[in-house]
Write a protein that holds these residues in place. Structure first.
Motif, mmCIF file in Angstrom:
data_model
loop_
_atom_site.group_PDB
_atom_site.id
_atom_site.type_symbol
_atom_site.label_atom_id
_atom_site.label_comp_id
_atom_site.label_asym_id
_atom_site.label_seq_id
_atom_site.Cartn_x
_atom_site.Cartn_y
_atom_site.Cartn_z
ATOM 1 N N ILE A 1 0.836 -1.202 0.000
ATOM 2 C CA ILE A 1 0.000 0.000 0.000
ATOM 3 C C ILE A 1 0.874 1.257 0.000
ATOM 4 C CG2 ILE A 1 -1.694 1.316 1.339
ATOM 5 C CD1 ILE A 1 -2.841 -1.346 2.311
ATOM 6 N N SER A 2 1.950 1.225 0.774
ATOM 7 C CA SER A 2 2.813 2.411 0.847
ATOM 8 C C SER A 2 3.524 2.680 -0.474
ATOM 9 C CB SER A 2 3.847 2.242 1.960
ATOM 10 O OG SER A 2 4.774 1.218 1.639
ATOM 11 N N ASP A 3 3.681 1.646 -1.303
ATOM 12 C CA ASP A 3 4.309 1.812 -2.616
ATOM 13 C C ASP A 3 3.304 2.121 -3.723
ATOM 14 O OD1 ASP A 3 6.812 1.324 -1.571
ATOM 15 O OD2 ASP A 3 6.735 -0.829 -1.974
ATOM 16 N N SER A 4 2.026 2.156 -3.387
ATOM 17 C CA SER A 4 0.984 2.332 -4.403
ATOM 18 C C SER A 4 0.615 3.807 -4.559
ATOM 19 C CB SER A 4 -0.259 1.539 -4.014
ATOM 20 O OG SER A 4 -0.935 2.159 -2.921
ATOM 21 N N ASP A 5 -0.198 4.083 -5.574
ATOM 22 C CA ASP A 5 -0.670 5.449 -5.808
ATOM 23 C C ASP A 5 -1.705 5.888 -4.780
ATOM 24 O OD1 ASP A 5 0.955 5.702 -8.004
ATOM 25 O OD2 ASP A 5 -0.562 5.019 -9.428
ATOM 26 N N PHE A 6 -2.213 4.933 -3.979
ATOM 27 C CA PHE A 6 -3.194 5.293 -2.958
ATOM 28 C C PHE A 6 -2.538 5.995 -1.763
ATOM 29 C CE2 PHE A 6 -5.331 1.566 -4.931
ATOM 30 C CZ PHE A 6 -6.524 2.162 -5.285
#
Length: 607
Positions: free
Chosen positions: A138-143
């Motif tokens: 999640i921390s590496d995602s666009d979110f």
């Protein structure tokens, strides 16, 4: 082994000396290898603690460097969880606001170590490898955002994946201490192994106020429609399994009582369809189930679609793998784009005691070229159906099924006698539809086998004065439902209606003897995200011989109840799944000035 003359003189003398010299070495080596294998095997079982690792945290601190938070005994405890929560009642969408990318922003709380006043941790395992992988993805995602003021959704770094490793009360207290907790509003928890002895509940037992739950063990009682997210239970062992090129399908549903016929059922599936199902299953696995990253990002995308429905992924985008996008239609049907005409359809006629009208319906339907079988559902337990000799003589099999109770839902039961994929649900008083109209309806369904294809259309409207939904049957330019008094659909939806209908909708329909067609429209629209297809201009089913005593739909209270149905079903579903369209399907050359004999469907009925 050493019986030949070449080795008999040296072998027996050397082997004992080797064993004596190296016995301790080999025993030690074997013990080390065995212990290594045991340790490796134990480490594979979930969850894995990463307390000793120092290469993760969103703020670049190791687990051991995370600040220690001591929980006072008197710390507040959240409420257990509001089962009535829906997106419009327990989620503040205004926090998400408008952004050009229509994407929610997700904040992950910094890692902290929570202990009670005696210094005992709230979890026996700390941060599991699985939760670490999920948060990292999640921390590496666009979110992801590291700015808490911009966040729309908050994810605690408290690992609640496995309830068995948690101290329930202390974990709840730790959640309540989060700076933006606000009774769990806009917070998301991930849990895969809920419950514990002796009750083994199907949802996380940790009190969590209004927080959303992405859970792996929901039942129909604990899952909050349109609010929670049902996720698979991930096994780390699956990551080590080499997947064959062709994956076995997980997509054939066989009732328990038919397990003895499983081989015959599976052999009856065409090879081409089996290959498509295998490719589809493999794609689903890789896209949504194969890793914690896939599970986590899929969960966020589902929530994102709820918050920005106008920019949500389409049904096709969710379900069609690129490889078979143009060779197979949408899950869960797994049909060719246009199913073959040969199998035809099964007409299912629900009747009570209108024998004369029933026989006329049977006679008219029998004229439709694609009719394969006719199934009469006799819904009268106080009166036997006519003798076999009195029934109309038709060119296809005719079967009568007697029900145990007079229920409207009996029309949507997945009867064994339905062998075709296409089903025509039709009432025993629909004598006005022509064979051309019915055949054309079937041809349209073949092009759209995941839709409800029917004749008279209906609409749902929002009544601003009353603050609720309203059922509309008058002339409008829009359609969101079709009446199942005569409608084509895939037989798979019979299974969903009977066994997977949310909440108490099916029982409510049977108790009120109304709205089974609205319930089916809700179900199909909720599964596919698509509107029904209205065919031909027919607006109403006119039954000139029916009286108020004969028909349910002529009752004065019938229309009022149908508005109540829409509001009831929307509440149970937790959303309004019905989609509005402004078009219908008519035959080509239908109104053209062209010789009738050259038209495929010349006899299309009037309004």
């Amino acid at each position: 082994m050493y019986t030949s003359g070449k080795y008999s003189s040296r072998g027996p003398a050397l082997i004992p000396r080797m064993k004596t010299k190296h016995r301790i070495y080999y025993i030690t080596l074997f013990s080390v290898v065995l212990l290594g294998l045991i340790a490796t095997g134990m480490f594979q079982f979930w969850p894995h603690s990463i307390e000793s690792t120092a290469d993760w945290t969103l703020d670049k601190r190791s687990v051991h460097d995370a600040p220690l938070i001591r929980l006072p005994v008197s710390s507040p405890i959240p409420e257990r969880g509001d089962l009535s929560c829906r997106m419009h009642t327990c989620f503040d969408v205004y926090r998400c606001g408008y952004n050009p990318k229509n994407r929610i922003k997700v904040y992950i709380y910094p890692l902290q170590r929570f202990v009670d006043e005696l210094g005992v941790p709230i979890s026996s395992t700390g941060l599991s490898r699985e939760y670490n992988d999920l948060l990292s993805a999640i921390s590496d995602s666009d979110f992801y955002t590291d700015d808490i003021t911009r966040a729309c959704l908050f994810i605690p770094s408290i690992d609640v994946l496995n309830q068995n490793s948690l101290r329930i009360r202390e974990t709840a207290q730790a959640l309540a201490m989060l700076p933006r907790w606000d009774k769990g509003m806009n917070h998301l928890l991930f849990n895969m192994l809920p419950g514990g002895p002796p009750d083994y509940n199907t949802a996380l037992d940790v009190p969590r106020d209004r927080a959303l739950l992405a859970g792996g063990g929901f039942s129909t009682w604990t899952y909050r429609q349109g609010y929670d997210v049902s996720i698979p239970v991930y096994s780390p062992l699956s990551a080590d399994v080499e997947q064959p090129e062709k994956q076995p399908g997980a997509s054939v549903v066989i009732p328990e009582e038919k397990l003895s016929e499983m081989y015959t059922i599976l052999k009856s599936i065409p090879h081409r369809q089996v290959e498509e199902m295998q490719r589809q299953a493999h794609w689903f696995w890789e896209a949504y189930f194969s890793s914690m990253k896939a599970i986590g990002l899929t969960t966020l995308q589902i929530i994102n679609d709820r918050i920005y429905p106008y920019a949500a992924r389409t049904y096709e985008q969710w379900n069609n793998p690129p490889v078979v996008k143009w060779s197979s239609v949408n899950s869960p049907l797994f049909l060719p784009l246009i199913p073959p005409r040969a199998p035809g359809f099964t007409a299912v006629v629900l009747t009570y005691d209108r024998v004369e009208s029933l026989f006329r319906v049977i006679t008219e339907i029998s004229k439709v070229p694609s009719l394969a079988k006719l199934l009469v559902v006799w819904n009268n337990q106080n009166k036997s159906p006519p003798e076999e000799s009195l029934w109309p003589k038709i060119g296809v099999p005719l079967k009568v099924v007697r029900t145990k109770e007079n229920k409207l839902s009996n029309r949507f039961f997945p009867y064994d006698e339905i062998e075709t994929e296409a089903v025509l649900a039709i009432d025993d008083d629909i004598i006005m539809l022509t064979s051309d109209e019915l055949q054309f309806g079937y041809e349209v369904w073949r092009e759209f086998p995941d839709r409800l294809v029917g004749y008279p259309g209906r609409l749902h409207l929002w009544d601003h004065e009353m603050g609720k939904w309203k059922y509309e049957s008058e002339w409008t330019n829009e359609v969101s439902m079709v009446l199942t008094g005569a409608a084509f659909y895939h037989k798979y939806f019979n299974y969903l209606y009977t066994y997977k209908m949310p909440g108490d909708i099916k029982n409510w329909v049977d108790a009120h003897m109304n709205c089974e067609d609205i319930a089916m429209n809700f179900l199909v629209a909720n599964i596919t995200g698509k509107a029904p297809i209205k065919v031909t201009p027919r607006k109403k089913f006119k039954c000139p011989e029916c009286t108020a005593i004969d028909g349910l739909s002529l009752d004065q209270t019938h229309m009022v109840e149908r508005s109540e149905c829409i509001n009831k079903f929307a509440s149970v579903f937790g959303t309004m799944p019905l989609k509005v369209v402004e078009h219908r399907a008519d035959p080509v050359l239908y109104k053209d000035d062209f010789p009738e004999k050259l038209k495929s469907f010349p006899n299309i009925g009037s309004l």
